[in-house]
Every structure is written in structure tokens, then in C-alpha cells.
Motif scaffolding. Sequence first.
Motif, PDB file in Angstrom:
ATOM      1  N   VAL A   1      47.874  43.138  38.724  1.00  0.00           N
ATOM      2  CA  VAL A   1      47.674  44.405  39.433  1.00  0.00           C
ATOM      3  C   VAL A   1      48.699  45.429  38.966  1.00  0.00           C
ATOM      4  N   GLY A   2      48.230  46.651  38.734  1.00  0.00           N
ATOM      5  CA  GLY A   2      49.125  47.752  38.370  1.00  0.00           C
ATOM      6  C   GLY A   2      49.276  48.688  39.556  1.00  0.00           C
TER       7      GLY A   2
ATOM      8  N   ASN B   1      45.589  49.714  40.317  1.00  0.00           N
ATOM      9  CA  ASN B   1      44.605  49.263  39.340  1.00  0.00           C
ATOM     10  C   ASN B   1      44.525  47.746  39.456  1.00  0.00           C
ATOM     11  N   TYR B   2      43.345  47.239  39.838  1.00  0.00           N
ATOM     12  CA  TYR B   2      43.173  45.803  40.071  1.00  0.00           C
ATOM     13  C   TYR B   2      42.118  45.250  39.112  1.00  0.00           C
ATOM     14  N   PRO B   3      42.521  44.450  38.121  1.00  0.00           N
ATOM     15  CA  PRO B   3      41.543  43.899  37.178  1.00  0.00           C
ATOM     16  C   PRO B   3      40.688  42.821  37.842  1.00  0.00           C
TER      17      PRO B   3
ATOM     18  N   PHE C   1      37.636  43.057  31.157  1.00  0.00           N
ATOM     19  CA  PHE C   1      37.499  44.455  30.743  1.00  0.00           C
ATOM     20  C   PHE C   1      37.024  45.391  31.864  1.00  0.00           C
ATOM     21  N   VAL C   2      37.036  44.916  33.100  1.00  0.00           N
ATOM     22  CA  VAL C   2      36.614  45.727  34.246  1.00  0.00           C
ATOM     23  C   VAL C   2      37.734  45.750  35.281  1.00  0.00           C
ATOM     24  N   SER C   3      38.001  46.924  35.841  1.00  0.00           N
ATOM     25  CA  SER C   3      39.022  47.012  36.884  1.00  0.00           C
ATOM     26  C   SER C   3      38.552  47.925  38.008  1.00  0.00           C
ATOM     27  N   LEU C   4      39.073  47.649  39.203  1.00  0.00           N
ATOM     28  CA  LEU C   4      38.886  48.524  40.356  1.00  0.00           C
ATOM     29  C   LEU C   4      40.095  49.432  40.421  1.00  0.00           C
ATOM     30  N   ASP C   5      39.851  50.708  40.666  1.00  0.00           N
ATOM     31  CA  ASP C   5      40.927  51.684  40.696  1.00  0.00           C
ATOM     32  C   ASP C   5      40.891  52.422  42.029  1.00  0.00           C
ATOM     33  N   GLY C   6      42.047  52.680  42.572  1.00  0.00           N
ATOM     34  CA  GLY C   6      42.131  53.446  43.807  1.00  0.00           C
ATOM     35  C   GLY C   6      43.396  54.280  43.830  1.00  0.00           C
TER      36      GLY C   6
ATOM     37  N   VAL D   1      38.364  56.134  44.911  1.00  0.00           N
ATOM     38  CA  VAL D   1      38.075  54.734  44.591  1.00  0.00           C
ATOM     39  C   VAL D   1      37.049  54.709  43.462  1.00  0.00           C
ATOM     40  N   GLY D   2      37.196  53.747  42.554  1.00  0.00           N
ATOM     41  CA  GLY D   2      36.263  53.675  41.446  1.00  0.00           C
ATOM     42  C   GLY D   2      36.488  52.452  40.587  1.00  0.00           C
ATOM     43  N   THR D   3      35.825  52.449  39.461  1.00  0.00           N
ATOM     44  CA  THR D   3      35.942  51.360  38.496  1.00  0.00           C
ATOM     45  C   THR D   3      36.135  51.943  37.103  1.00  0.00           C
ATOM     46  N   SER D   4      36.723  51.145  36.237  1.00  0.00           N
ATOM     47  CA  SER D   4      36.778  51.501  34.823  1.00  0.00           C
ATOM     48  C   SER D   4      36.393  50.273  34.015  1.00  0.00           C
ATOM     49  N   VAL D   5      35.601  50.508  32.979  1.00  0.00           N
ATOM     50  CA  VAL D   5      35.087  49.434  32.129  1.00  0.00           C
ATOM     51  C   VAL D   5      35.467  49.751  30.694  1.00  0.00           C
TER      52      VAL D   5
END
Length: 127
Positions: A5-6, A35-37, A41-46, A82-86
Motif C-alpha cells: 500500500v502507498g 494507493n492499494y494494489p 497491474f491494477v490498483s484502487l486509488d483514493g 475514489v478510482g482505479t488505475s490499470v
Amino acid sequence: NRVGVGVRVFTDYDSVERSDTAQGYDTWQAGVEVNYPIHEFVSLDGSYRRTIRTNRRENLSATGAVSNEETTTDFTDNVLRVGTSVALLRNVKWVTYFERRERAADASGFDFVRHTFETKAVYTHDF
């Protein structure tokens, strides 16, 4: 290539003196980003950010009248995202998020709530 986690906590204070006839202002901002992987290659971001703007009212316009209400109104913004990054490629990622921005202002008519949904491709390159 980070694992785990970042978390980023930040704060910023700006004091601005304008060169025109409008008064200066102070802005203080603080927040946290997480930032939670969930996959390789996919993470949840908030994130959450709070901004407080305080205008100085001592300066007058060239005519001796106080500047317009928009530049003299103090306000507080609260922004939750809140979102995701791929990761699509090494330097390209696909980012999708939902954001809620809520403003509370001293003057009526400047309060608002805005909801934003965005999806975009982001390319980065280190120089």
C-alpha cells in the motif's frame, strides 16, 4: 514496481500578493492519498483534500470600492476521490475515478457540490 500500500500525506500553504488592484489571499491545503494494489497491474486509488481560502480585504480597487464579491469571499473545499488505475504498458495506465467536490463559502451563491466521473489514458516519461 512498488509492492504494498502507498500512502502520501501532504500539506501546502500559499500566501499570494496580487499585482493588480485586487487583494491578496492565503490558501492552506492538506490531504491524504492512498494507493492499494489489488493485482499485479491494477490498483484502487483514493484521496481526500481540504482547501481553505482566506482573502485579505484591506486592499481597495482603483476607484476606492472593495473588489467584487467573488474575489473577497472566503471558502472551504472538501474533495473526495475514489478510482482505479490499470497499467496497460510500462509507461501507459488507464485511470478511472469518481470525485465529489463540496464548497462552503461565506457569501451566498458560491456554495456548490459537483460530482465528476472521468476515465483517461495517462502516458508518463522520466527525463
